[in-house]
Design an enzyme around this catalytic site. Structure first.
Site, PDB file in Angstrom:
ATOM      1  N   GLU A  84      -9.508  -1.564   9.939  1.00 16.12           N
ATOM      2  CA  GLU A  84      -9.808  -0.226   9.416  1.00 16.12           C
ATOM      3  C   GLU A  84     -11.283  -0.132   9.021  1.00 16.12           C
ATOM      4  OE1 GLU A  84      -6.517   1.058   6.623  1.00 16.12           O
ATOM      5  OE2 GLU A  84      -6.263   2.271   8.436  1.00 16.12           O
TER       6      GLU A  84
ATOM      7  N   HIS B 205      -3.092  -3.927   9.533  1.00 13.12           N
ATOM      8  CA  HIS B 205      -3.529  -2.910  10.497  1.00 13.12           C
ATOM      9  C   HIS B 205      -4.050  -3.693  11.707  1.00 13.12           C
ATOM     10  CE1 HIS B 205      -3.431   0.288   7.379  1.00 13.12           C
ATOM     11  NE2 HIS B 205      -3.751  -0.719   6.573  1.00 13.12           N
TER      12      HIS B 205
ATOM     13  N   HIS C 294       4.913   2.338   9.968  1.00 18.51           N
ATOM     14  CA  HIS C 294       3.448   2.466  10.032  1.00 18.51           C
ATOM     15  C   HIS C 294       2.751   1.119   9.958  1.00 18.51           C
ATOM     16  CE1 HIS C 294       4.197   6.692   9.447  1.00 18.51           C
ATOM     17  NE2 HIS C 294       4.757   6.472   8.276  1.00 18.51           N
TER      18      HIS C 294
ATOM     19  N   HIS D  91      -4.401  -5.919   4.021  1.00 17.57           N
ATOM     20  CA  HIS D  91      -4.678  -5.255   2.741  1.00 17.57           C
ATOM     21  C   HIS D  91      -3.730  -5.768   1.668  1.00 17.57           C
ATOM     22  CE1 HIS D  91      -6.574  -1.604   4.965  1.00 17.57           C
ATOM     23  NE2 HIS D  91      -7.461  -2.559   4.716  1.00 17.57           N
TER      24      HIS D  91
ATOM     25  N   THR E  47      -5.634   4.624   2.864  1.00 17.99           N
ATOM     26  CA  THR E  47      -5.997   4.985   4.242  1.00 17.99           C
ATOM     27  C   THR E  47      -4.856   5.679   4.981  1.00 17.99           C
ATOM     28  OG1 THR E  47      -5.322   2.855   5.181  1.00 17.99           O
ATOM     29  CG2 THR E  47      -7.597   3.023   4.351  1.00 17.99           C
TER      30      THR E  47
ATOM     31  N   HIS F 177      -0.030  -5.752   3.608  1.00 13.48           N
ATOM     32  CA  HIS F 177       0.370  -5.222   4.911  1.00 13.48           C
ATOM     33  C   HIS F 177      -0.822  -5.312   5.864  1.00 13.48           C
ATOM     34  CE1 HIS F 177      -1.510  -1.819   2.804  1.00 13.48           C
ATOM     35  NE2 HIS F 177      -2.033  -1.596   4.001  1.00 13.48           N
TER      36      HIS F 177
HETATM   37  C1  SG4 Z   1       0.577   0.904   4.742  1.00 13.77           C
HETATM   38  O1  SG4 Z   1       1.244   1.937   5.469  1.00 13.77           O
HETATM   39  C2  SG4 Z   1       1.539   0.308   3.702  1.00 13.77           C
HETATM   40  O2  SG4 Z   1       2.725  -0.101   4.326  1.00 13.77           O
HETATM   41  C3  SG4 Z   1       1.810   1.301   2.570  1.00 13.77           C
HETATM   42  O3  SG4 Z   1       2.618   0.698   1.567  1.00 13.77           O
HETATM   43  C4  SG4 Z   1       0.477   1.680   1.953  1.00 13.77           C
HETATM   44  O4  SG4 Z   1       0.693   2.638   0.907  1.00 13.77           O
HETATM   45  C5  SG4 Z   1      -0.423   2.300   3.002  1.00 13.77           C
HETATM   46  O5  SG4 Z   1      -0.603   1.400   4.081  1.00 13.77           O
HETATM   47  C6  SG4 Z   1      -1.787   2.641   2.434  1.00 13.77           C
HETATM   48  O6  SG4 Z   1      -2.379   1.493   1.862  1.00 13.77           O
HETATM   49  O7  SG4 Z   1      -4.092  -0.171   1.562  1.00 13.77           O
HETATM   50  N1  SG4 Z   1      -4.011   0.989   3.781  1.00 13.77           N
HETATM   51  S1  SG4 Z   1      -3.864   1.115   2.204  1.00 13.77           S
HETATM   52  O8  SG4 Z   1      -4.732   2.161   1.732  1.00 13.77           O
HETATM   53  O9  SG4 Z   1       0.315   1.109  -0.749  1.00 13.77           O
HETATM   54  C7  SG4 Z   1       0.583   2.241  -0.395  1.00 13.77           C
HETATM   55  C8  SG4 Z   1       3.776   1.298   1.229  1.00 13.77           C
HETATM   56  O10 SG4 Z   1       4.236   2.216   1.875  1.00 13.77           O
HETATM   57  C9  SG4 Z   1       0.791   3.332  -1.387  1.00 13.77           C
HETATM   58  C10 SG4 Z   1       4.456   0.735   0.039  1.00 13.77           C
HETATM   59 ZN    ZN Z   2      -3.769  -0.760   4.579  1.00  7.28          ZN
END
Ligand code: SG4
Ligand code: ZN
Length: 261
Positions: A106, A96, A65, A119, A203, A94
């Site tokens: 986002e 987007h 993702h 983020h 998100t 990570h």
């Molecule tokens: C991304 O998919 C990250 O890789 C996820 O990290 C993350 O989930 C998810 O986004 C949502 O994060 O800042 N966009 S966000 O709201 O941090 C989490 C992992 O899968 C729980 C560790």
């Molecule tokens: Zn994110």
């Protein structure tokens, strides 16, 4: 499977349904600068010394993702101040992004979507681990930074990541490698006193409403080449992962802005 979600087609954001918590504090959102209210409590952030330290290694990985960088467990990358209700430690950061002809941030600012968004996900040190923090209202503090491409000057942290991606690290699911010699303060805009604050959610599924969001007003600047390195990242079906952003959600509560904005 029912846990299979994506950013397009029949598993896309409009079909996350039961995978995703619904509520009145879902993220991301459009930030209307004119409607956001000044808040005296939103002063300067305090980034821990490790934010200025070059010595930590980061693991770069792909979860289908996004691509994610996880600091070495010895790093104490914490943030406090900035009106945050505690001290928060960085778990990972990570990205987007969009594609060759589409933007992919986002959050949007006055309905402008930037090319990409990073983020930095921190968890409240009052909780034992990110898992227990992730279900509490004050559990997570995510800092969002917009990426603006096309300027001749790039970003030194993004350059490191772009080089690895160009060498096929983390471009396919579950592959990973390490990156060293970078410090995270360099992925933040030079001006990190101007920011927006609201109470929101993750998100992605499970969309938990456990995030104190900070969105910096000023973007960081990246080169076209740095941005393009993200476009070859693949999802779990070995397709290029583009437009991995959730559309903006309705939000009725006030968004506040730092006093210096
Ligand atoms: C991304 O998919 C990250 O890789 C996820 O990290 C993350 O989930 C998810 O986004 C949502 O994060 O800042 N966009 S966000 O709201 O941090 C989490 C992992 O899968 C729980 C560790
Ligand atoms: Zn994110």
């Amino acid at each position: 499977s029912s846990g299979d979600w994506s950013y397009t087609g029949e598993n896309g954001p409009n079909h996350w349904g039961s995978l995703c918590r619904s509520g009145s504090q879902q993220s991301p959102i459009n930030i209307d600068i004119g409607k956001s209210k000044h808040d005296q409590e939103l002063g300067q952030f305090i980034f821990s010394p490790d934010y200025f330290n070059y010595t930590f290694k980061y693991n770069l990985s792909n979860n289908g993702h996004s691509v994610m960088l996880t600091p070495d467990s010895s790093a104490q990358l914490t943030v406090s101040g900035g009106g945050l209700p505690g001290t928060y430690r960085l778990a990972q950061f990570h990205f987007h992004w969009g594609g060759p002809s589409s933007a992919g941030s986002e959050h949007t600012l006055n309905n402008k979507q930037y090319q990409a968004e990073v983020h930095l996900v921190h968890y409240n040190l009052n909780y034992d681990n990110i898992g227990s923090a992730a279900t509490s209202k004050d559990g997570l503090a995510v800092i969002g930074v917009f990426l603006e491409a096309g300027k001749s000057v790039g970003n030194v942290v993004i350059e490191k990541i772009a080089n690895r991606l160009s060498n096929s690290c983390a471009t396919v699911l579950s592959s990973n490698c390490t990156i060293d010699n970078m410090r995270l303060i360099d992925i933040l805009p030079f001006n990190h006193d101007n920011y927006f604050r609201y109470q929101g959610s993750l998100t992605t599924p499970p969309c938990s409403e456990s995030v104190v969001w900070t969105v910096f007003q000023k973007p960081i600047s990246v080169t076209k080449e740095q941005l393009q390195s993200f476009f070859r990242i693949q999802d779990s079906h070995s397709h290029e992962l583009h437009n991995n952003f959730r559309p903006v959600q309705k939000y009725k509560k006030p968004v506040t802005k730092s006093f210096s904005s």
